[in-house]
Design a protein around this motif. Structure first.
Motif, short mmCIF file in Angstrom:
data_model
loop_
_atom_site.label_atom_id
_atom_site.label_comp_id
_atom_site.label_asym_id
_atom_site.label_seq_id
_atom_site.Cartn_x
_atom_site.Cartn_y
_atom_site.Cartn_z
N VAL A 280 46.54 46.59 -7.42
CA VAL A 280 46.21 45.45 -8.27
C VAL A 280 46.41 45.83 -9.74
N LEU A 281 45.96 47.02 -10.12
CA LEU A 281 46.16 47.48 -11.50
C LEU A 281 47.64 47.56 -11.87
N ALA A 282 48.48 47.90 -10.93
CA ALA A 282 49.92 48.03 -11.19
C ALA A 282 50.57 46.68 -11.51
N ALA B 253 53.00 41.63 -17.69
CA ALA B 253 53.25 41.70 -19.14
C ALA B 253 54.73 41.97 -19.41
N GLN B 254 55.32 42.85 -18.61
CA GLN B 254 56.75 43.16 -18.76
C GLN B 254 57.61 41.92 -18.50
N LEU B 255 57.26 41.15 -17.47
CA LEU B 255 57.99 39.92 -17.16
C LEU B 255 57.86 38.93 -18.30
N SER B 256 56.64 38.74 -18.77
CA SER B 256 56.41 37.82 -19.89
C SER B 256 57.21 38.24 -21.12
N ALA C 117 59.95 40.04 -21.21
CA ALA C 117 61.39 39.85 -20.96
C ALA C 117 61.78 38.39 -21.12
N LEU C 118 60.95 37.49 -20.59
CA LEU C 118 61.25 36.06 -20.71
C LEU C 118 61.18 35.61 -22.16
N ASN C 119 60.18 36.09 -22.89
CA ASN C 119 60.07 35.72 -24.30
C ASN C 119 61.20 36.32 -25.13
N ARG C 120 61.50 37.57 -24.89
CA ARG C 120 62.57 38.25 -25.63
C ARG C 120 63.91 37.56 -25.37
N GLY C 121 64.13 37.16 -24.14
CA GLY C 121 65.36 36.48 -23.77
C GLY C 121 65.38 35.02 -24.18
N ARG C 122 64.26 34.55 -24.70
CA ARG C 122 64.14 33.17 -25.17
C ARG C 122 64.61 32.18 -24.10
#
Length: 166
Positions: free
Chosen positions: A13-15, A21-24, A26-31
């Motif tokens: 669960v911790l993983a 956060a990494q997915l979020s 990536a999506l934000n960075r990729g706009r």
């Protein structure tokens, strides 16, 4: 005092947390949302596009409060977005047949077309991202992601109802 082991989340669960956060990021960075909005031929901000997509995904016109509930935001926020979308001819107000004092919001043909283009852009992007996955893996992702969203949403609703939403 020793902590109750049941209060300690498991490693699996911790993983998940840093991966979300990494997915979020990536999506934000990729706009991605901005790119999909541009593909829809619109210059709308993310909240306005959210209202339009919410209406598009509904099987019927919605009240402002219903849109806000589905988006998990407050009504006044949706009211401002609806006013802007209405001004641009992407949504319209219609009379609520069950309550003459209320109005419902529905997408216009232009709004429906824009929402279709936006959704097609997102679906295309995600389809490419998982193109090499097996059918089973794609099915598992959809099922588990749906379950996660439902469970997190239910948990957040309980927290808000208990007064711990501050």
């Amino acid at each position: 005092m020793n902590a109750d082991p049941s209060d300690t989340p498991s490693a699996d669960v911790l993983a998940v947390i840093p991966r979300l956060a990494q997915l979020s990021n990536a999506l934000n960075r990729g706009r991605l949302a901005e790119r999909a909005t541009a593909a829809a031929g619109l210059s709308l901000d993310r909240p306005a596009m959210g209202v339009l997509v919410t209406l598009h995904m509904s099987d019927r016109p919605l009240r402002i409060g219903e849109i806000a509930e589905r988006m998990q935001v407050v009504g006044p926020h949706v009211t401002r977005q609806v006013q802007e979308l209405e001004r641009r001819g992407l949504v319209r107000r219609i009379a609520d047949p069950h309550d003459r004092r209320a109005s419902l919001i529905e997408a216009t043909p232009d709004g429906t077309g824009a929402a279709n283009r936006y959704a097609a852009s997102l679906v295309g992007w995600f389809s490419e991202a998982v193109a090499d996955w097996s059918d089973q893996d794609r099915s598992d992702l959809g099922r588990l992601l749906g379950r996660l969203v439902d469970d997190v949403t239910a948990r957040m609703n309980r927290i808000e109802q208990e007064g711990g939403g501050d």
